[in-house]
Design an enzyme around this catalytic site. Structure first.
Site, mmCIF file in Angstrom:
data_model
loop_
_atom_site.group_PDB
_atom_site.id
_atom_site.type_symbol
_atom_site.label_atom_id
_atom_site.label_comp_id
_atom_site.label_asym_id
_atom_site.label_seq_id
_atom_site.Cartn_x
_atom_site.Cartn_y
_atom_site.Cartn_z
ATOM 1 N N ARG A 105 0.939 -0.955 -0.167
ATOM 2 C CA ARG A 105 0.050 0.031 -0.235
ATOM 3 C C ARG A 105 0.946 1.256 0.053
ATOM 4 O O ARG A 105 2.034 0.711 -0.176
ATOM 5 C CB ARG A 105 -0.465 0.309 1.450
ATOM 6 C CG ARG A 105 -0.180 -0.225 2.484
ATOM 7 C CD ARG A 105 -1.099 -0.419 3.269
ATOM 8 N NE ARG A 105 -0.645 0.240 5.017
ATOM 9 C CZ ARG A 105 -1.050 -0.093 6.485
ATOM 10 N NH1 ARG A 105 -2.127 -0.307 6.653
ATOM 11 N NH2 ARG A 105 -0.621 -0.449 7.574
ATOM 12 N N ASN A 143 -4.548 8.265 4.563
ATOM 13 C CA ASN A 143 -3.873 7.146 6.236
ATOM 14 C C ASN A 143 -2.852 7.392 6.308
ATOM 15 O O ASN A 143 -2.316 7.364 5.333
ATOM 16 C CB ASN A 143 -4.277 5.422 5.842
ATOM 17 C CG ASN A 143 -4.662 4.928 6.836
ATOM 18 O OD1 ASN A 143 -4.981 5.537 7.974
ATOM 19 N ND2 ASN A 143 -3.331 3.742 6.732
ATOM 20 N N GLU A 144 -2.807 7.067 7.497
ATOM 21 C CA GLU A 144 -1.035 7.186 8.086
ATOM 22 C C GLU A 144 -0.512 7.852 6.700
ATOM 23 O O GLU A 144 0.692 7.596 6.346
ATOM 24 C CB GLU A 144 -0.747 6.835 8.408
ATOM 25 C CG GLU A 144 -1.354 5.950 9.876
ATOM 26 C CD GLU A 144 -0.974 4.897 10.890
ATOM 27 O OE1 GLU A 144 -0.118 4.152 9.269
ATOM 28 O OE2 GLU A 144 -1.414 4.470 11.502
ATOM 29 N N GLU A 300 -7.119 5.367 16.303
ATOM 30 C CA GLU A 300 -6.963 3.989 15.890
ATOM 31 C C GLU A 300 -6.050 3.795 17.340
ATOM 32 O O GLU A 300 -5.099 4.063 17.480
ATOM 33 C CB GLU A 300 -5.724 3.526 15.016
ATOM 34 C CG GLU A 300 -6.288 3.381 13.109
ATOM 35 C CD GLU A 300 -5.517 3.094 12.145
ATOM 36 O OE1 GLU A 300 -4.375 2.295 12.592
ATOM 37 O OE2 GLU A 300 -5.906 3.772 10.720
ATOM 38 N N GLU A 348 -2.600 -8.129 7.762
ATOM 39 C CA GLU A 348 -2.884 -8.628 8.656
ATOM 40 C C GLU A 348 -4.204 -9.356 9.975
ATOM 41 O O GLU A 348 -4.440 -8.879 10.684
ATOM 42 C CB GLU A 348 -3.642 -6.854 8.775
ATOM 43 C CG GLU A 348 -2.710 -5.656 8.230
ATOM 44 C CD GLU A 348 -3.198 -4.410 8.916
ATOM 45 O OE1 GLU A 348 -1.992 -3.747 9.204
ATOM 46 O OE2 GLU A 348 -3.741 -3.923 7.903
HETATM 47 C C1 GAL Z 1 -1.687 1.758 11.139
HETATM 48 C C2 GAL Z 1 -2.654 1.787 9.771
HETATM 49 C C3 GAL Z 1 -3.485 0.150 9.526
HETATM 50 C C4 GAL Z 1 -3.044 -0.756 9.839
HETATM 51 C C5 GAL Z 1 -2.738 -0.519 11.201
HETATM 52 C C6 GAL Z 1 -2.126 -1.843 11.856
HETATM 53 O O1 GAL Z 1 -0.628 2.063 10.712
HETATM 54 O O2 GAL Z 1 -2.908 2.898 9.173
HETATM 55 O O3 GAL Z 1 -4.437 0.333 8.024
HETATM 56 O O4 GAL Z 1 -2.185 -1.572 9.250
HETATM 57 O O5 GAL Z 1 -2.221 -0.191 11.099
HETATM 58 O O6 GAL Z 1 -1.326 -1.646 13.473
#
Ligand code: GAL
Length: 705
Positions: A105, A143-144, A300, A348
């Site tokens: 990604r 995202n991030e 998150e 994941e």
């Molecule tokens: C973040 C990300 C998420 C997921 C998560 C897992 O960095 O924004 O999409 O990958 O980590 O911890």
């Protein structure tokens, strides 16, 4: 209103039958908000210009029907395979000119006009379609940003960089001056000669590297702003955010805060690191401070283990609850997880989720549902704020410059140094804001400056007049050394702080790895990492180096300046010694902890506002402790016990099961290991004020001065 509670929701990974089940389980978990569609680009635009939003309509309508608000993502974080096949030029390149391929990604060059155009087109469609959807509460862009691709060195980026430099410097002469290019025959005759700092035979020009970090941050911000402009056209008034990462050098959270309607952070505490809650606390304070105390969103966190550390520790019982309340205690108005349902495939699948592979008969689901119920039971917290009298200064420019190569020591890392100074304040129970040096400081009694290597003359003047006006300032070694272009301020380091500190530093004396020295005097203890030859010129020497090459020389000083006082620390003191020093500095500044006499490991914070005044007590230890309260208070939580599966709180956070709340006035609270208490004065709790002793004494507050 109420604290938003939920998770990243990725329904495209599941057949539609599962979606109805999801809604039922979200109701059971008291979910009030989900972040939807972060990685849905390939599903929403399966072929160039062909959009499929039918599935998303059904998901949004379903969520709306269940009373769940949506933080809708713009889906642009992971371009679909067709885009890089058609336009391989959107793929980023590293400093060696190697392409980063699709298959994971964030495989896009932030400067790519092709990427931006396709992203913009998708966002246009999304915004037009969902701007008026009743479930839409918030937009979530990207995202991030910069998580995986924070810099790209491709030819498109190089051209973009040159445009950025032209705007910044105007003439190539000004660029040469700013980058000190007289050194090593680097002078440019034309902007066209300038390249990104690609891998070179040895140290690239540090000012060029620093500007490239600034430029790369700006390129990411431009992506964000381009999408934001589209959203603003279609849905003015709907707030826009993006999820920032903690301690993340590529993205300057302070700079971005001016463009975000609400700050949002992803934070993954490491259960294997016993004091990771202090790193969390630092980042939470920074989020809160970035927009002047405005509540922020924890977008998150993991319900249990993550999958991306070398060893992924599960969260022990109670940790999910404790760390979620910690965010709220430090100003968060949302607690969300990554992710709602644990993936069966993909990278994941071993990352925890609210609905684990094992379903709802699991500890994680039970804990998550109980937490949802509990958060919903105190909706009045949302919108309240905290107040601090101590500011710790942090700065992205300075960090980037400090962490470049060719410094006196590569062991100086800003997050670690900042945490060294934050920790004693946290452990002393002092409320602290984390701010960039350009902000208004007059409301603070104490300003702590941990190794701000890059400090502009203007910011140094502000610190100087802050002290002259009666402020208390503590500065640590290697601060105020260079200007914005990484050029040493002339006049003896730290030149712009010399007057206020009453000293100068003749020689830096970094210590070998593992080496220690001792300091003695009013401050005593071990020190490591750094020492220096301090020449006092007005400052009083509080402690000297006791051994090592600089034995007998000043190590810690104090200087009365105007109506205030400035302390200076020329080495990295061991934690107990720095704590002792900061305790003294705090006493001089008149800064008290939120609550006196707190047991070790207990964090106390206050939030107050229209909803009332709330005292949060969080026990980060595993043994039970008792905390004496400043006055009789009402405990608002019932212990986070078993889940109630009856009813959901729904959007708007309607109070849940208020009858379960303990309303008796208490003078002491017993916090079990990892326990949490939220307390209010009786006047803030309907039905409790008429009890004897139920009024808080006027003007009394649990907050520091
Ligand atoms: C973040 C990300 C998420 C997921 C998560 C897992 O960095 O924004 O999409 O990958 O980590 O911890």
């Amino acid at each position: 209103m109420g604290i938003a509670y939920g998770a990243d929701y990725n329904p495209e990974q599941w057949p539609e039958e599962v979606w109805a089940q999801d809604l039922e389980l979200m109701r059971r978990a008291h979910v009030t908000m989900v972040t939807l569609g972060i990685f849905s680009w390939a599903r929403a635009e399966p072929r160039p210009g062909t959009y499929d939003f039918g599935w998303l309509d059904r998901v949004l309508d379903g969520l709306d029907g269940a009373g769940i608000a949506v933080c809708l993502a713009t889906m642009t974080a992971s371009p679909p395979p067709w885009l890089s096949r058609l336009h391989p030029g959107i793929l980023p390149e590293d400093a060696d000119g190697r392409r980063r391929w699709p298959g994971a990604r964030q495989h896009y060059c932030p400067s790519s006009p092709v990427y931006r155009e396709h992203a913009g087109r998708l966002v246009e469609r999304l915004a037009a379609r969902y701007a008026g959807h009743p479930a839409l509460a918030l937009w979530h862009i990207g995202n991030e940003y910069g998580c995986h691709t924070h810099q790209c060195f491709c030819p498109v980026s190089a051209r973009h960089f040159r445009r950025w430099l032209r705007e910044r410097y105007g003439t190539v002469g000004a660029l040469n001056d700013a980058w000190s290019t007289a050194f090593w025959s680097q002078s440019y005759g034309d902007f066209e000669e300038v390249l990104p700092p690609r891998t070179a035979p040895t140290f690239p020009n540090p000012a060029q590297q620093l500007d490239y970090q600034r430029f790369s941050d700006r390129a990411l911000l431009e992506c964000f702003l381009a999408e934001k402009a589209v959203l603003a056209r279609h849905s003015p008034g709907v707030p826009v955010t993006t999820n920032l990462m903690p301690d993340h050098r590529p993205v300057d959270a302070f700079a971005w805060s001016a463009h975000m309607d609400v700050m949002a952070l992803d934070f993954y505490q490491d259960p294997f690191v016993p004091d990771d809650h202090i790193r969390a606390a630092y980042n939470f304070d920074l989020m809160r401070s970035a927009r002047g105390g405005q509540p922020w969103l924890l977008l998150e966190q993991a319900p249990g283990a993550v999958n991306w550390r070398a060893r992924n520790g599960p969260k022990p019982p109670g940790a999910m609850r404790l760390w979620s309340w910690q965010a709220v205690a430090q100003g968060a108005d949302a607690v969300l997880f990554f992710q709602w349902r644990q993936s069966l495939g993909g990278a994941e699948k071993f990352h925890s989720a609210v609905v684990p592979h094992g379903g709802t008969g699991t500890r994680i689901f039970r804990e998550a549902a109980a937490l949802g119920r509990e958060l919903a039971s105190v909706p009045r917290i949302s919108g309240t704020r905290s107040r601090a009298r101590v500011a710790l200064l942090a700065d992205w420019d300075s960090r980037r410059a400090l962490e470049l190569d060719s410094r006196p020591s590569t062991a100086l890392e800003q997050p670690r140094l900042a945490l060294d100074h934050y920790r004693p304040l946290f452990e002393a129970g002092v409320a602290c804001d984390v701010l960039p040096p350009g902000r208004e400081l007059s409301g603070y009694r104490l300003v702590v400056v941990p190794s701000l290597y890059l400090l502009t003359a203007a910011d140094a003047r502000r610190l100087t007049s802050y002290v002259a006006g009666g402020g208390h300032l503590l500065v640590s070694f290697f601060s105020g050394i260079v200007d914005r272009c990484d050029r040493v301020h002339p006049g003896g380091c730290p030149a712009p702080l010399r007057e206020v500190l009453g000293l100068w530093v003749e020689e830096f004396w970094p210590l070998e790895e593992g080496a220690t020295v001792h300091v003695h005097g009013a401050v005593r203890g071990r020190a490591d990492l750094w020492s220096e030859v301090i020449v006092a010129e007005g400052a009083e020497v509080l402690a000297r180096f006791a051994d090592g090459a600089l034995a007998g020389g000043p190590a810690v000083t104090r200087h009365g300046y105007g109506r205030g006082t400035a302390w200076y620390v020329g080495t990295r003191l061991e934690p107990a010694a720095l704590r002792a020093l900061l305790d003294e500095v705090r006493a001089a500044a008149g800064v008290r902890p939120v609550l006196a006499g707190l047991p070790a490991g207990v964090q106390a914070t206050v939030r107050e506002g229209a909803g009332g005044r709330f005292l949060f007590l969080l026990n980060h230890e595993t043994a039970a402790v008792e905390v004496a309260l400043p006055q009789p208070m009402v405990s608002l939580l019932d212990g986070g016990g078993a889940d109630s599966t009856a009813g959901g709180s729904g959007r708007g956070g309607a109070p849940m099961r208020r009858q379960a709340v303990e309303r008796a006035l208490v003078e002491r609270v017993t916090l079990p290991g990892r326990g949490v208490a939220v307390l209010s004065g009786a006047e803030d709790v309907p039905g409790a004020a008429d009890r004897p002793g139920g009024q808080l004494p006027k003007g009394r507050t649990a907050q520091g001065p």
